[in-house]
Design an enzyme around this catalytic site. Structure first.
Site, PDB file in Angstrom:
ATOM      1  CD  GLU A 298      -3.432   9.761   0.247  1.00  0.00           C
ATOM      2  OE1 GLU A 298      -2.570  10.635   0.034  1.00  0.00           O
ATOM      3  OE2 GLU A 298      -3.144   8.571   0.483  1.00  0.00           O
ATOM      4  CD  GLU A 391      -2.745   4.882  -0.771  1.00  0.00           C
ATOM      5  OE1 GLU A 391      -1.802   5.404  -0.125  1.00  0.00           O
ATOM      6  OE2 GLU A 391      -3.160   5.344  -1.838  1.00  0.00           O
TER       7      GLU A 391
END
Length: 533
Positions: A298, A391
């Site tokens: 991320e 995720e």
């Protein structure tokens, strides 16, 4: 404050076109403050200033086709992220500051049936100027060209076997996963089955915490792999300087940009941490355990220190880490997974450093297939990289995955509430997923230590190709030599169609058959799975 009511005017647009059809933003339904503005630089002489509002296009397509969708957009007020929604399925698109219009590809390889469709541009941050949207017809047969080799030179046989397993099942099945062994155990207790993949984190490693057992990651991973489970590691990398125990940008001043200064204390601290984690990964390699390795996740979101200084230093750190782990420490058991964020093309380390691309998707209660995200990522990396939901909060319902042809490699909801609470993922949905033939669970896994297939990586798998894997009416078969016989079996193994084409290229119609899984056998070769929507 009481909001004023908006008067909506719905516009129905006929979309009977061949290629590159534009729909002007000012012809859409405008709400919430979005306003038509005159401009000589805009197509048609007008654009829509979004403000904090939304745009809705109601389109009607005369025939089914596959499209890329573009937005002609300007972002004079800085970086903005907003949503494009097609028939209820959303994707986030982001724009950097630019007063001039740019043509942004927002959606790739989206199959739309004939009939009515609703396309919306809705506010996340808002405050962009929209000129038009454009639909471009594309050939779905060009969608995939997945790499057959790992980026690590001379990968371990275990890593090659795991990648082969992922490759063989890509688009045919999805691998179930969950973050943390305690969640895997909870699922086993409550559903009777365990996910095939478990996520781990080096979060507490190398920090000298007296309460933490540094052998825990290895012990849990070995126990999983001994049962043929797949271990996936991320690293919430705490401040390398040791001035704090934090990894969030707002809580540490650690400067990643020093990765380019080999004399700096910061560089030495990062290398020291990489060396420590490499030692832990080396123990896995010594015991013949491959790892899905997903560091610096991320990054483009900016909320972790490794994303705090922009794209260049993060990209440099990934490449330094790759070189240090592979070439200095001799780690050949890693499959490298990059985690994409919207508008992060400049952050991507490069095809030569990445095996698989993941996306972390947190949309509470959204069990759609995320087909827009899937197609965008597939196109963005040239169809060369397998893509995955690395995720999630809520994960896709298997029915939606199959219906839309969203062939994610695996899904992995995060630990705790995301796994256990019904507002994210109900126990009934977990049971439904685990019961599906399309979803792989731990008990269905092959022996990964000895796994091989009829199409080993780097070798030609067959003398023929069948596509698309997900189809509506017909499949295409291309062969290097003339095909003598094609037999199609249903899920029960019953032959439902047999032809003797004596041709090397043909189209086989299965329009008369119901939706579901079919096996296509070419001459004496092993059958290939396809799915009819």
């Amino acid at each position: 404050m009481k909001k004023a009511k908006s008067i909506l005017i719905v516009l129905l647009i006929s979309a009977n076109f061949a290629f590159g059809q534009k729909f002007e933003a000012e012809t859409a339904t405008l709400a919430g403050g979005a306003a038509k503005q005159a401009s000589s630089s805009a197509s048609g002489g007008y654009y829509v200033a979004q403000g904090e509002g939304n745009l809705t296009f109601n389109l009607n397509f005369a025939e089914a086709a596959t499209y890329n969708i573009y937005i002609q957009v300007a972002s004079p007020n800085g970086y903005k992220a907003n949503n494009l929604i097609v028939d209820g399925t959303s994707i986030t698109f982001a724009t950097n500051q630019n007063s001039n219009y740019i043509k942004l590809k927002a959606v790739s390889f989206l199959k739309l049936a004939a009939g009515a469709h609703k396309v919306e541009i809705t506010k996340s941050w808002g405050w962009i100027n929209i000129d038009y949207i454009e639909f471009e017809k594309v050939d779905p047969a060009t969608k995939f060209d997945i790499n057959k080799k790992l980026v690590t030179p001379n990968p371990s046989s275990e890593a090659a076997s795991l990648y082969q397993f992922l490759y063989d099942n890509y688009g045919k099945k999805i691998i179930s996963g969950v973050m943390d062994m305690k969640e895997s155990n909870w699922l086993k207790t409550n559903t009777g089955k365990s996910p095939a993949l478990v996520g781990f984190d080096f979060l507490f490693c190398g920090r000298n915490y007296s309460w933490y057992n540094e052998n825990t990651p290895y012990n849990e991973t070995k126990a999983l792999y001994d049962k043929n489970g797949i271990p996936a590691f991320c690293w919430h990398w705490r401040d390398p300087s040791r001035k704090t125990e934090e990894f969030y940008t707002e809580k540490t001043t650690f400067d990643i940009s020093k990765i380019s200064d080999e004399t700096s204390d910061e560089y030495k601290a990062m290398i020291s941490d990489i060396d420590y984690i490499s030692g832990m990964l080396k123990k896995f390699q010594d015991n013949k355990i491959p790892i899905l390795w997903r560091p610096l996740h991320e990054a483009a979101g900016g909320w972790f220190w490794w994303g705090a200084k922009g794209a260049a230093p993060c990209k440099k750190l990934w490449q330094v880490m790759f070189d240090r782990m592979v070439n200095f420490h001799g780690l050949h058991n890693l499959i490298w997974v990059w985690t994409r964020e919207p508008n992060d093309d400049a952050w991507y380390p490069g095809d030569e450093y990445v095996d698989i691309v993941g996306r972390d998707i947190y949309k509470e209660g959204d069990h759609s297939s995320q087909i827009l995200e899937f197609n965008d990522m597939t196109s963005r990396y040239g169809g060369k990289k397998m893509v995955t939901i690395s995720e999630s909060g809520s994960f896709p319902d298997v029915d939606n995955l199959i219906a839309d042809g969203a062939g994610w490699s695996w899904f992995m909801p995060w630990t705790g509430d995301f796994t256990r609470l019904a507002k994210y993922n109900s126990l009934d949905l977990w049971k439904k997923m685990f019961a599906s033939d399309y979803v792989l669970t731990l008990d269905e896994m092959p022996n990964l230590k000895t796994y091989t297939s009829t199409s080993m990586i780097g070798e030609k798998s067959n003398d023929f190709k069948i596509f698309p894997t997900y189809f509506d009416e017909t499949i295409n078969i291309h062969s290097a030599k003339k095909i003598q016989e094609v037999t199609v079996f249903n899920q029960l193994g019953i032959s439902v169609k047999a032809i003797k084409p004596k041709a090397d290229n043909l189209v086989v119609s299965l329009a008369a058959f119901p939706s579901g899984l079919y096996l296509v056998k070419i001459d004496e070769n092993e059958a290939v799975k396809v799915f009819k929507r």
